[in-house]
Motif scaffolding. Structure first.
Motif, PDB file in Angstrom:
ATOM      1  N   ASP A  25       0.791  -1.229   0.000  1.00  0.00           N
ATOM      2  CA  ASP A  25       0.000   0.000   0.000  1.00  0.00           C
ATOM      3  C   ASP A  25       0.824   1.282   0.000  1.00  0.00           C
ATOM      4  O   ASP A  25       0.337   2.320  -0.447  1.00  0.00           O
ATOM      5  N   ARG A  26       2.041   1.242   0.505  1.00  0.00           N
ATOM      6  CA  ARG A  26       2.834   2.471   0.637  1.00  0.00           C
ATOM      7  C   ARG A  26       4.160   2.431  -0.108  1.00  0.00           C
ATOM      8  O   ARG A  26       4.441   3.271  -0.942  1.00  0.00           O
ATOM      9  N   LEU A  27       4.983   1.457   0.222  1.00  0.00           N
ATOM     10  CA  LEU A  27       6.344   1.428  -0.318  1.00  0.00           C
ATOM     11  C   LEU A  27       6.361   1.352  -1.844  1.00  0.00           C
ATOM     12  O   LEU A  27       7.129   2.061  -2.499  1.00  0.00           O
ATOM     13  N   THR A  28       5.509   0.518  -2.411  1.00  0.00           N
ATOM     14  CA  THR A  28       5.521   0.342  -3.872  1.00  0.00           C
ATOM     15  C   THR A  28       5.012   1.565  -4.625  1.00  0.00           C
ATOM     16  O   THR A  28       5.157   1.632  -5.838  1.00  0.00           O
ATOM     17  N   HIS A  29       4.445   2.531  -3.917  1.00  0.00           N
ATOM     18  CA  HIS A  29       3.940   3.752  -4.549  1.00  0.00           C
ATOM     19  C   HIS A  29       4.881   4.940  -4.381  1.00  0.00           C
ATOM     20  O   HIS A  29       4.595   6.028  -4.874  1.00  0.00           O
ATOM     21  N   ARG A  30       5.989   4.740  -3.695  1.00  0.00           N
ATOM     22  CA  ARG A  30       6.943   5.832  -3.486  1.00  0.00           C
ATOM     23  C   ARG A  30       7.667   6.174  -4.779  1.00  0.00           C
ATOM     24  O   ARG A  30       7.950   5.291  -5.595  1.00  0.00           O
ATOM     25  N   PRO A  31       7.992   7.462  -4.951  1.00  0.00           N
ATOM     26  CA  PRO A  31       8.797   7.840  -6.118  1.00  0.00           C
ATOM     27  C   PRO A  31      10.141   7.106  -6.070  1.00  0.00           C
ATOM     28  O   PRO A  31      10.743   6.962  -5.012  1.00  0.00           O
ATOM     29  N   GLY A  32      10.569   6.626  -7.201  1.00  0.00           N
ATOM     30  CA  GLY A  32      11.845   5.936  -7.289  1.00  0.00           C
ATOM     31  C   GLY A  32      11.775   4.435  -7.061  1.00  0.00           C
ATOM     32  O   GLY A  32      12.739   3.726  -7.312  1.00  0.00           O
ATOM     33  N   PHE A  33      10.621   3.941  -6.569  1.00  0.00           N
ATOM     34  CA  PHE A  33      10.486   2.499  -6.388  1.00  0.00           C
ATOM     35  C   PHE A  33      10.325   1.860  -7.766  1.00  0.00           C
ATOM     36  O   PHE A  33       9.640   2.409  -8.626  1.00  0.00           O
ATOM     37  N   PRO A  34      10.946   0.712  -8.000  1.00  0.00           N
ATOM     38  CA  PRO A  34      10.855   0.081  -9.326  1.00  0.00           C
ATOM     39  C   PRO A  34       9.403  -0.148  -9.765  1.00  0.00           C
ATOM     40  O   PRO A  34       8.535  -0.456  -8.945  1.00  0.00           O
ATOM     41  N   ALA A  35       9.185   0.002 -11.047  1.00  0.00           N
ATOM     42  CA  ALA A  35       7.852  -0.197 -11.614  1.00  0.00           C
ATOM     43  C   ALA A  35       7.470  -1.679 -11.585  1.00  0.00           C
ATOM     44  O   ALA A  35       8.319  -2.554 -11.758  1.00  0.00           O
ATOM     45  N   TRP A  53       7.389  -7.687  -9.450  1.00  0.00           N
ATOM     46  CA  TRP A  53       8.569  -6.858  -9.656  1.00  0.00           C
ATOM     47  C   TRP A  53       9.722  -7.763 -10.020  1.00  0.00           C
ATOM     48  O   TRP A  53       9.821  -8.900  -9.534  1.00  0.00           O
ATOM     49  N   LYS A  54      10.640  -7.243 -10.852  1.00  0.00           N
ATOM     50  CA  LYS A  54      11.843  -8.005 -11.149  1.00  0.00           C
ATOM     51  C   LYS A  54      12.727  -7.997  -9.910  1.00  0.00           C
ATOM     52  O   LYS A  54      12.993  -6.943  -9.342  1.00  0.00           O
ATOM     53  N   GLU A  55      13.163  -9.170  -9.508  1.00  0.00           N
ATOM     54  CA  GLU A  55      13.975  -9.283  -8.305  1.00  0.00           C
ATOM     55  C   GLU A  55      15.256  -8.464  -8.416  1.00  0.00           C
ATOM     56  O   GLU A  55      15.667  -7.808  -7.456  1.00  0.00           O
ATOM     57  N   ASP A  56      15.870  -8.459  -9.593  1.00  0.00           N
ATOM     58  CA  ASP A  56      17.094  -7.668  -9.788  1.00  0.00           C
ATOM     59  C   ASP A  56      16.837  -6.181  -9.569  1.00  0.00           C
ATOM     60  O   ASP A  56      17.670  -5.482  -8.987  1.00  0.00           O
ATOM     61  N   ASP A  57      15.682  -5.682 -10.041  1.00  0.00           N
ATOM     62  CA  ASP A  57      15.341  -4.267  -9.846  1.00  0.00           C
ATOM     63  C   ASP A  57      15.181  -3.938  -8.359  1.00  0.00           C
ATOM     64  O   ASP A  57      15.615  -2.881  -7.896  1.00  0.00           O
ATOM     65  N   ILE A  58      14.555  -4.852  -7.623  1.00  0.00           N
ATOM     66  CA  ILE A  58      14.341  -4.632  -6.190  1.00  0.00           C
ATOM     67  C   ILE A  58      15.674  -4.664  -5.447  1.00  0.00           C
ATOM     68  O   ILE A  58      15.934  -3.811  -4.590  1.00  0.00           O
ATOM     69  N   GLU A  59      16.534  -5.626  -5.777  1.00  0.00           N
ATOM     70  CA  GLU A  59      17.852  -5.702  -5.134  1.00  0.00           C
ATOM     71  C   GLU A  59      18.654  -4.428  -5.392  1.00  0.00           C
ATOM     72  O   GLU A  59      19.305  -3.896  -4.485  1.00  0.00           O
ATOM     73  N   GLU A  60      18.583  -3.925  -6.619  1.00  0.00           N
ATOM     74  CA  GLU A  60      19.292  -2.686  -6.963  1.00  0.00           C
ATOM     75  C   GLU A  60      18.725  -1.511  -6.174  1.00  0.00           C
ATOM     76  O   GLU A  60      19.466  -0.677  -5.659  1.00  0.00           O
ATOM     77  N   TRP A  61      17.398  -1.429  -6.068  1.00  0.00           N
ATOM     78  CA  TRP A  61      16.753  -0.351  -5.313  1.00  0.00           C
ATOM     79  C   TRP A  61      17.174  -0.396  -3.835  1.00  0.00           C
ATOM     80  O   TRP A  61      17.480   0.634  -3.234  1.00  0.00           O
TER      81      TRP A  61
END
Length: 83
Positions: free
Chosen positions: A42-52, A62-70
């Motif tokens: 509800d919150r984290l995935t809507h923050r600016p800069g969070f992977p699409a 979400w792509k796991e690689d994108d999340i690890e990079e974030w």
């Protein structure tokens, strides 16, 4: 068109070259970060800069690689808090 055919068609339309990595759910992200899954969804995935997110048959992933990079970017961007 059956439900399964719609999911296959949606996935085919959403897939692009370079998307070979593993996809994870908001629950997986919550486990990685030791956070409540509802907070992540509800919150984290809507923050600016969070992977699409990618949507497959109505389910967001979400792509796991994108999340690890974030996560690594967050570690580098924030100085440690003092107690």
């Amino acid at each position: 068109m059956t439900h399964t055919q719609r999911i296959i068609e949606t996935t085919r339309k959403a897939w692009r070259p370079g998307m070979e990595g593993q996809f994870i759910t908001h629950q997986d992200i919550a486990r990685k970060l030791n956070l409540n899954a509802d907070h992540v969804r509800d919150r984290l995935t809507h923050r600016p800069g969070f992977p699409a997110a990618y949507t497959f048959g109505g389910a967001r992933r979400w792509k796991e690689d994108d999340i690890e990079e974030w996560i690594e970017q967050q570690r580098q961007a924030k100085p440690a808090r003092r107690a």
